[in-house]
Design a protein around this motif. Structure first.
Motif, PDB file in Angstrom:
ATOM      1  N   ALA A  60       0.850  -1.196   0.000  1.00  0.00           N
ATOM      2  CA  ALA A  60       0.000   0.000   0.000  1.00  0.00           C
ATOM      3  C   ALA A  60       0.881   1.240   0.000  1.00  0.00           C
ATOM      4  CB  ALA A  60      -0.909   0.003   1.226  1.00  0.00           C
ATOM      5  N   LYS A  61       0.275   2.358  -0.420  1.00  0.00           N
ATOM      6  CA  LYS A  61       0.998   3.632  -0.445  1.00  0.00           C
ATOM      7  C   LYS A  61       0.355   4.596   0.535  1.00  0.00           C
ATOM      8  CE  LYS A  61       2.332   3.167  -5.270  1.00  0.00           C
ATOM      9  NZ  LYS A  61       2.201   3.731  -6.626  1.00  0.00           N
ATOM     10  N   ASP A  62       1.208   5.332   1.259  1.00  0.00           N
ATOM     11  CA  ASP A  62       0.783   6.343   2.223  1.00  0.00           C
ATOM     12  C   ASP A  62       1.262   7.688   1.685  1.00  0.00           C
ATOM     13  OD1 ASP A  62       0.639   8.129   4.407  1.00  0.00           O
ATOM     14  OD2 ASP A  62       1.168   6.583   5.861  1.00  0.00           O
ATOM     15  N   THR A  63       0.338   8.655   1.535  1.00  0.00           N
ATOM     16  CA  THR A  63       0.749   9.954   0.985  1.00  0.00           C
ATOM     17  C   THR A  63       1.802  10.640   1.847  1.00  0.00           C
ATOM     18  OG1 THR A  63      -1.135  11.082   2.034  1.00  0.00           O
ATOM     19  CG2 THR A  63      -1.406  10.381  -0.278  1.00  0.00           C
ATOM     20  N   ASP A  64       1.926  10.248   3.099  1.00  0.00           N
ATOM     21  CA  ASP A  64       2.982  10.813   3.946  1.00  0.00           C
ATOM     22  C   ASP A  64       4.372  10.412   3.452  1.00  0.00           C
ATOM     23  OD1 ASP A  64       1.246  12.100   5.690  1.00  0.00           O
ATOM     24  OD2 ASP A  64       1.259  10.473   7.163  1.00  0.00           O
ATOM     25  N   ASP A  65       4.420   9.351   2.624  1.00  0.00           N
ATOM     26  CA  ASP A  65       5.704   8.834   2.152  1.00  0.00           C
ATOM     27  C   ASP A  65       5.997   9.189   0.701  1.00  0.00           C
ATOM     28  OD1 ASP A  65       6.157   7.621   4.659  1.00  0.00           O
ATOM     29  OD2 ASP A  65       4.943   5.895   4.065  1.00  0.00           O
ATOM     30  N   GLY A  66       5.340  10.216   0.182  1.00  0.00           N
ATOM     31  CA  GLY A  66       5.639  10.711  -1.157  1.00  0.00           C
ATOM     32  C   GLY A  66       5.421   9.709  -2.282  1.00  0.00           C
ATOM     33  N   VAL A 142       0.304  13.374  15.537  1.00  0.00           N
ATOM     34  CA  VAL A 142       0.116  12.336  16.558  1.00  0.00           C
ATOM     35  C   VAL A 142      -0.256  11.021  15.901  1.00  0.00           C
ATOM     36  CG1 VAL A 142      -1.371  11.631  18.482  1.00  0.00           C
ATOM     37  CG2 VAL A 142      -0.424  13.946  18.428  1.00  0.00           C
ATOM     38  N   VAL A 143      -1.127  11.069  14.906  1.00  0.00           N
ATOM     39  CA  VAL A 143      -1.583   9.850  14.247  1.00  0.00           C
ATOM     40  C   VAL A 143      -0.442   9.169  13.494  1.00  0.00           C
ATOM     41  CG1 VAL A 143      -3.137   8.954  12.472  1.00  0.00           C
ATOM     42  CG2 VAL A 143      -3.997  10.510  14.191  1.00  0.00           C
ATOM     43  N   LYS A 144       0.480   9.932  12.919  1.00  0.00           N
ATOM     44  CA  LYS A 144       1.646   9.333  12.259  1.00  0.00           C
ATOM     45  C   LYS A 144       2.447   8.496  13.260  1.00  0.00           C
ATOM     46  CE  LYS A 144       3.015  13.135   9.586  1.00  0.00           C
ATOM     47  NZ  LYS A 144       4.040  13.840   8.822  1.00  0.00           N
ATOM     48  N   GLN A 145       2.627   9.034  14.467  1.00  0.00           N
ATOM     49  CA  GLN A 145       3.348   8.289  15.503  1.00  0.00           C
ATOM     50  C   GLN A 145       2.567   7.045  15.912  1.00  0.00           C
ATOM     51  OE1 GLN A 145       4.069  11.033  18.707  1.00  0.00           O
ATOM     52  NE2 GLN A 145       5.427  12.306  17.484  1.00  0.00           N
ATOM     53  N   MET A 146       1.242   7.182  16.009  1.00  0.00           N
ATOM     54  CA  MET A 146       0.402   6.044  16.375  1.00  0.00           C
ATOM     55  C   MET A 146       0.490   4.951  15.306  1.00  0.00           C
ATOM     56  SD  MET A 146      -2.843   8.291  17.698  1.00  0.00           S
ATOM     57  CE  MET A 146      -3.964   6.965  18.052  1.00  0.00           C
ATOM     58  N   ALA A 147       0.533   5.336  14.019  1.00  0.00           N
ATOM     59  CA  ALA A 147       0.652   4.356  12.936  1.00  0.00           C
ATOM     60  C   ALA A 147       1.956   3.579  13.068  1.00  0.00           C
ATOM     61  CB  ALA A 147       0.571   5.047  11.575  1.00  0.00           C
ATOM     62  N   ASN A 148       3.044   4.285  13.393  1.00  0.00           N
ATOM     63  CA  ASN A 148       4.327   3.605  13.597  1.00  0.00           C
ATOM     64  C   ASN A 148       4.245   2.616  14.754  1.00  0.00           C
ATOM     65  OD1 ASN A 148       5.564   4.944  11.471  1.00  0.00           O
ATOM     66  ND2 ASN A 148       6.322   6.597  12.761  1.00  0.00           N
ATOM     67  N   GLN A 149       3.565   3.009  15.826  1.00  0.00           N
ATOM     68  CA  GLN A 149       3.401   2.107  16.971  1.00  0.00           C
ATOM     69  C   GLN A 149       2.577   0.879  16.589  1.00  0.00           C
ATOM     70  OE1 GLN A 149       1.627   4.715  19.854  1.00  0.00           O
ATOM     71  NE2 GLN A 149       3.592   5.433  20.634  1.00  0.00           N
TER      72      GLN A 149
END
Length: 182
Positions: A60-66, A142-149
């Motif tokens: 999958a692709k996440d727009t946070d990752d360009g 905050v949600v980006k950090q939660m996704a990593n967790q």
């Protein structure tokens, strides 16, 4: 609806009719598009007490990752969830709220209040908002950090962990990690 941390393209989204925390072959499902959008044809199925599941593969692709796949960005596959009603989004935030409802046997409202407080988010944060479209940068961060967790916790589970045990195990790991972090 929308699947996001950043907008997630390629997530399998389903109505979890059997409550096992995974998308089964007999459950209505679809795939999110480049803006994280999905439309799920549920036929005559009711949504009261039913959850949505988003299985996010490492392709999958996440727009946070360009535009990179999760794998190319050094991330791993993970699963998120949200109550089917009134959800219009599936995010790490809705996943943690759902986790508290399941593991702590509290109401959605109590779970929402606890998660927002634990994450340092304002009490009036609406977990069903598209925080990117609304420009809520604090929530997005905050949600980006939660996704990593979530990715880390799910990646650490033993191979063969059954779907029905996966989310409960992840919620327990996150709860322990949060307690350890203070």
């Amino acid at each position: 609806g929308t699947v996001l941390d950043g907008y997630i393209e390629g997530a399998k989204v389903c109505l979890d009719l059997n409550g096992n925390g995974a998308c089964g072959t007999a459950e209505p499902s679809t795939t999110s598009d480049a803006r994280g959008k999905f439309s799920l044809d549920i036929g005559n199925a009711g949504t009261t007490g039913i959850n949505l599941i988003a299985e996010v593969p490492d392709a999958a692709k996440d727009t946070d990752d360009g535009g990179l796949t999760l794998a190319a960005a050094g991330k791993s596959a993970y699963t998120m969830g949200a109550p089917a009603a009134p959800s219009v989004v599936i995010t790490p935030l809705t996943t943690l709220i759902l986790g508290k409802v399941v593991t702590e046997s509290v109401s959605s409202e109590v779970a929402r209040q606890r998660v927002l407080a634990e994450q340092g988010l304002p009490a009036d944060t609406n977990p069903n908002d598209d925080y990117i479209a609304k420009g809520h940068n604090l929530v997005h961060g905050v949600v980006k950090q939660m996704a990593n967790q979530l990715q880390q916790a799910q990646g650490d589970l033993p191979a063969g962990t059954l779907p029905e045990a996966r989310l409960a195990a992840v919620f327990a790991k996150l709860k322990t990690a949060q307690a350890d972090a203070g």
